[in-house]
Design a protein around this motif. Structure first.
Motif, mmCIF file in Angstrom:
data_model
loop_
_atom_site.group_PDB
_atom_site.id
_atom_site.type_symbol
_atom_site.label_atom_id
_atom_site.label_comp_id
_atom_site.label_asym_id
_atom_site.label_seq_id
_atom_site.Cartn_x
_atom_site.Cartn_y
_atom_site.Cartn_z
ATOM 1 N N PHE A 182 0.758 -1.107 -0.003
ATOM 2 C CA PHE A 182 0.162 -0.151 -0.088
ATOM 3 C C PHE A 182 0.937 1.386 -0.083
ATOM 4 O O PHE A 182 1.946 1.324 0.721
ATOM 5 N N GLU A 183 0.322 2.223 -0.758
ATOM 6 C CA GLU A 183 1.035 3.648 -0.743
ATOM 7 C C GLU A 183 0.636 4.396 0.532
ATOM 8 O O GLU A 183 -0.159 4.044 1.282
ATOM 9 N N ILE A 184 1.493 5.272 0.894
ATOM 10 C CA ILE A 184 1.351 6.314 1.957
ATOM 11 C C ILE A 184 -0.012 6.638 1.973
ATOM 12 O O ILE A 184 -0.718 6.694 3.133
ATOM 13 N N PRO A 185 -0.853 7.344 1.120
ATOM 14 C CA PRO A 185 -2.039 7.858 1.138
ATOM 15 C C PRO A 185 -2.915 6.889 1.553
ATOM 16 O O PRO A 185 -4.154 6.954 2.135
ATOM 17 N N THR A 186 -3.021 5.647 1.017
ATOM 18 C CA THR A 186 -4.035 4.521 1.384
ATOM 19 C C THR A 186 -3.740 4.175 2.879
ATOM 20 O O THR A 186 -4.855 3.958 3.588
ATOM 21 N N LEU A 187 -2.534 4.369 3.254
ATOM 22 C CA LEU A 187 -2.225 3.830 4.791
ATOM 23 C C LEU A 187 -2.835 4.775 5.775
ATOM 24 O O LEU A 187 -3.583 4.571 6.417
ATOM 25 N N SER A 188 -2.648 6.296 5.148
ATOM 26 C CA SER A 188 -3.082 7.040 6.307
ATOM 27 C C SER A 188 -4.415 7.591 6.072
ATOM 28 O O SER A 188 -5.193 7.937 7.137
ATOM 29 N N HIS A 189 -5.137 7.637 4.843
ATOM 30 C CA HIS A 189 -6.421 7.941 4.600
ATOM 31 C C HIS A 189 -7.543 6.937 4.936
ATOM 32 O O HIS A 189 -8.790 7.153 4.975
ATOM 33 N N TYR A 190 -7.082 5.653 4.619
ATOM 34 C CA TYR A 190 -8.210 4.648 4.592
ATOM 35 C C TYR A 190 -8.012 3.704 5.977
ATOM 36 O O TYR A 190 -8.650 3.347 6.633
ATOM 37 N N LEU A 191 -6.714 3.178 5.586
ATOM 38 C CA LEU A 191 -6.245 1.781 6.748
ATOM 39 C C LEU A 191 -6.152 2.384 8.158
ATOM 40 O O LEU A 191 -6.572 1.979 9.043
ATOM 41 N N LEU A 192 -5.628 3.614 8.246
ATOM 42 C CA LEU A 192 -5.310 4.138 9.464
ATOM 43 C C LEU A 192 -6.685 4.675 10.598
ATOM 44 O O LEU A 192 -6.985 4.027 11.625
ATOM 45 N N PRO A 193 -7.642 5.099 9.805
ATOM 46 C CA PRO A 193 -8.933 5.390 10.577
ATOM 47 C C PRO A 193 -9.521 4.129 10.591
ATOM 48 O O PRO A 193 -10.551 3.915 11.561
ATOM 49 N N LEU A 194 -9.608 3.186 9.675
ATOM 50 C CA LEU A 194 -10.534 2.164 9.635
ATOM 51 C C LEU A 194 -9.852 1.169 11.166
ATOM 52 O O LEU A 194 -10.771 0.839 11.900
ATOM 53 N N LEU A 195 -8.619 1.091 11.001
ATOM 54 C CA LEU A 195 -8.087 0.288 12.378
ATOM 55 C C LEU A 195 -8.094 1.128 13.567
ATOM 56 O O LEU A 195 -8.509 0.410 14.740
ATOM 57 N N ARG A 196 -8.344 2.128 13.643
ATOM 58 C CA ARG A 196 -8.437 2.979 14.826
ATOM 59 C C ARG A 196 -9.862 2.976 15.318
ATOM 60 O O ARG A 196 -10.201 2.706 16.407
ATOM 61 N N ALA A 197 -10.830 2.783 14.443
ATOM 62 C CA ALA A 197 -12.249 2.507 14.878
ATOM 63 C C ALA A 197 -12.367 1.178 15.422
ATOM 64 O O ALA A 197 -13.221 1.102 16.312
ATOM 65 N N LEU A 198 -11.480 0.243 14.842
ATOM 66 C CA LEU A 198 -11.871 -1.204 15.572
ATOM 67 C C LEU A 198 -10.930 -1.154 16.939
ATOM 68 O O LEU A 198 -11.449 -1.944 17.628
ATOM 69 N N VAL A 199 -10.045 -0.641 17.143
ATOM 70 C CA VAL A 199 -9.470 -0.485 18.334
ATOM 71 C C VAL A 199 -10.169 -0.057 19.536
ATOM 72 O O VAL A 199 -10.074 -0.366 20.504
ATOM 73 N N VAL A 200 -10.901 0.965 19.198
ATOM 74 C CA VAL A 200 -11.623 1.676 20.332
ATOM 75 C C VAL A 200 -13.129 0.934 20.575
ATOM 76 O O VAL A 200 -13.767 1.555 21.264
#
Length: 250
Positions: free
Chosen positions: A180-198
Motif C-alpha cells: 500500500f502507498e502512504i495515502p492509502t495507509l493514512s487516509h483509509y487503513l489508519l482510520p479503519l483500524l483506529r475505529a476497530l481498536v476503540v
C-alpha cells in the motif's frame, strides 16, 4: 427531471410537523435508475450528494436505496472510457472521485457510536471498488469476489468475529509486504483500524486486539506527520476511555 426527483427524495409528510415522508422518498429512489443512466454528469451531482446524505440516516430502507443509487452511478462510471494517462478523470468517474471518495473517508473517521454507518461505508467502499477499482487501486486489491473467504471487505464486516480477525491478519501481511502507498495507509487503513481498536463491546475484544497488532504494522510505514497524529489521538483517548487503558497503551 432532476429537480422533480430531488423534490421526491426530500419529501415531508404533509399531515405531520417535521416528519419525513419515507414512502415517497423510497419511491423516489426506485424511480431514479433511468435518470441516473441518462442525465449529464453535472446534473448527477445533487443526486449523488443526496444519496450520500441519506446513507447516513437510521432508516434502513432509505439507506439501502441510497446505497443502491451510488452503486448505479459507479456502474455507469465503469462503462465510461478511462481517462488518458496523466489527465484527471471526468464525467461520472470524476464525480465519484471528487465527491464520493472523500465522503467515504469521512465516514471511516466517525465515532464508535456511529458503527452502523461505519459498516455501511465499508460495504459501499467495497462494492464501489469492485465496479471501479481505479478509484483506489491499492484497496481494490483486497477484493476477492470469486473467493469470499479471502475478500477483506466481506469479512471485516461479517457478523462472525473470527472472520474479522482473519481479515485483519491477512491485511497485516499485505501491509508488511509493502502493498500500500502512504495515502492509502493514512487516509483509509489508519482510520479503519483506529475505529476497530476503540470498540468497547466485550464480544469484539479479540478483533480489537488484532487491530492493535495490524495498526503497529501500518504505523511502522507512516511518515512522521500521520504517525504523530495517531499517537496523539490515542494519548487523548487515555483520558476519555479509561476502560480501554491497557489496549490504548499497547
Amino acid at each position: 427531471a432532476v429537480a422533480a426527483a430531488l423534490n421526491e427524495l426530500n419529501a415531508f409528510d404533509g399531515a405531520s410537523v417535521d416528519e419525513l415522508d419515507y414512502e415517497r422518498r423510497v419511491s423516489g429512489y426506485a424511480a431514479l435508475p433511468p435518470l441516473v443512466n441518462r442525465a449529464p454528469p453535472p446534473l448527477l451531482l445533487p443526486l449523488l450528494a443526496n444519496a450520500i446524505h441519506d446513507v447516513e440516516r437510521d432508516d434502513i430502507a432509505l439507506r439501502h436505496s441510497a446505497t443502491h443509487t451510488i452503486t448505479l452511478l459507479a456502474r455507469r462510471a465503469a462503462a465510461e472510457p478511462p481517462p488518458a494517462d496523466g489527465t484527471p478523470p471526468t464525467g461520472v468517474r470524476g464525480l465519484l472521485e471528487r465527491v464520493l471518495m472523500p465522503a467515504l473517508r469521512r465516514h471511516l473517521r466517525l465515532p464508535p457510536e456511529r458503527n452502523t454507518l461505519f459498516v455501511e461505508a465499508l460495504k459501499l467502499l467495497g462494492s464501489t471498488l469492485l465496479l471501479l477499482p481505479a478509484l483506489q487501486p491499492d484497496l481494490a486489491t483486497l477484493l476477492s469476489p470469486a473467493e469470499p473467504e479471502a475478500d477483506f471487505f466481506y469479512n471485516i464486516t461479517h457478523v462472525q468475529m473470527p472472520r474479522r480477525q482473519r481479515a485483519l491478519a491477512r491485511l497485516r501481511a499485505r501491509v508488511d509486504g509493502g502493498a500500500f502507498e502512504i495515502p492509502t495507509l493514512s487516509h483509509y487503513l489508519l482510520p479503519l483500524l483506529r475505529a476497530l481498536v476503540v470498540r468497547e463491546a466485550p464480544n469484539e475484544a479479540d478483533v480489537a486486539e488484532e487491530a492493535v497488532v495490524t495498526l503497529r504494522a501500518v504505523a511502522a510505514r507512516l511518515p512522521w506527520r500521520p504517525y504523530l497524529g495517531i499517537l496523539q489521538a490515542f494519548s487523548r483517548l487515555l483520558t476519555t476511555r479509561p476502560r480501554l487503558e491497557k489496549r490504548l497503551v499497547r
